[in-house]
Design a protein around this motif. Sequence first.
Motif, short mmCIF file in Angstrom:
data_model
loop_
_atom_site.label_atom_id
_atom_site.label_comp_id
_atom_site.label_asym_id
_atom_site.label_seq_id
_atom_site.Cartn_x
_atom_site.Cartn_y
_atom_site.Cartn_z
N GLN A 175 39.88 43.17 29.63
CA GLN A 175 41.14 42.46 29.60
C GLN A 175 40.89 40.99 29.88
N LEU B 198 44.26 44.08 26.10
CA LEU B 198 43.07 44.88 26.35
C LEU B 198 42.38 45.15 25.02
N PHE C 114 38.39 47.92 32.34
CA PHE C 114 39.14 49.13 32.63
C PHE C 114 38.50 50.32 31.94
N PHE D 280 44.55 55.06 32.86
CA PHE D 280 43.56 54.05 33.21
C PHE D 280 43.13 54.12 34.66
N GLY D 281 41.86 53.71 34.88
CA GLY D 281 41.37 53.50 36.23
C GLY D 281 41.88 52.19 36.78
N PRO D 282 41.48 51.86 38.02
CA PRO D 282 42.02 50.68 38.70
C PRO D 282 41.44 49.35 38.23
N GLY D 283 40.36 49.39 37.46
CA GLY D 283 39.77 48.15 36.95
C GLY D 283 38.65 47.62 37.83
N TYR E 140 52.85 50.07 28.01
CA TYR E 140 52.21 50.13 29.31
C TYR E 140 52.74 48.98 30.17
N GLN F 226 51.84 46.64 33.60
CA GLN F 226 50.79 46.22 34.52
C GLN F 226 51.39 45.34 35.61
N GLN G 97 47.03 47.73 38.07
CA GLN G 97 46.96 49.08 37.54
C GLN G 97 47.74 49.17 36.22
N MET G 98 47.17 49.81 35.22
CA MET G 98 47.86 50.03 33.94
C MET G 98 48.63 51.34 34.03
#
Lengths: 113, 114
Positions: free
Chosen positions: A37, A43, A90, A104-107, B37, B39, B44-45
Amino acid sequence: DAGITQSPRHKVTETGTPVTLRCHQTENHRYMYWYRQDPGHGLRLIHYSYGVKDTDKGEVSDGYSVSRSKTEDFLLTLESATSSQTSVYFCAIRRQGSDYEQYFGPGTRLTVT
Amino acid sequence: AQTVTQSQPEMSVQEAETVTLSCTYDTSESNYYLFWYKQPPSRQMILVIRQEAYKQQNATENRFSVNFQKAAKSFSLKISDSQLGDTAMYFCAFMIRANSKLTFGKGITLSVRP
């Protein structure tokens, strides 16, 4: 919560060094993805995996490689980090039977100096 | 190649009011999904809502609903009774069923004013 963790959560590294980011999932999902991102770009898909040892390239794969030796882990490697790879990364999974929804994970925030 | 366009970079709305976020896409495919989505500042997505292209009925999730116009390739998100917690960046995304890769728009920043 789709049981996705990413490590590290933050990393600062120098240009030219190799970097590996890890995505770990606990729910045995077949599909896993890596995105980056950047401001003004949303993204963008780097690589994805559709099973153990089965991977394919995404939109922005140059400079990145991936590996998936077991279902729960999907690794993203920057072979020789460059400043243009400074980004937030991500990981995502596609939940089985979820009608193609990705979670998605937390990044991971990566800074290449 | 598929493209997703979110032309509004940012919007602002008063708490309790309704706001609509726009999204257009371009594809030659017929079997696909569309997503919104969220954010928040936490980064967090969060999946807000999903629409299957083959369904004519617009998807709804509580205060969130979509206006899906397939012929016009338009997919807008309506947020009713806006709350302060809706302040976030919102991304529109597109996926072809055959390859399950998401293509995202650039996002829109929504601010909800008290």
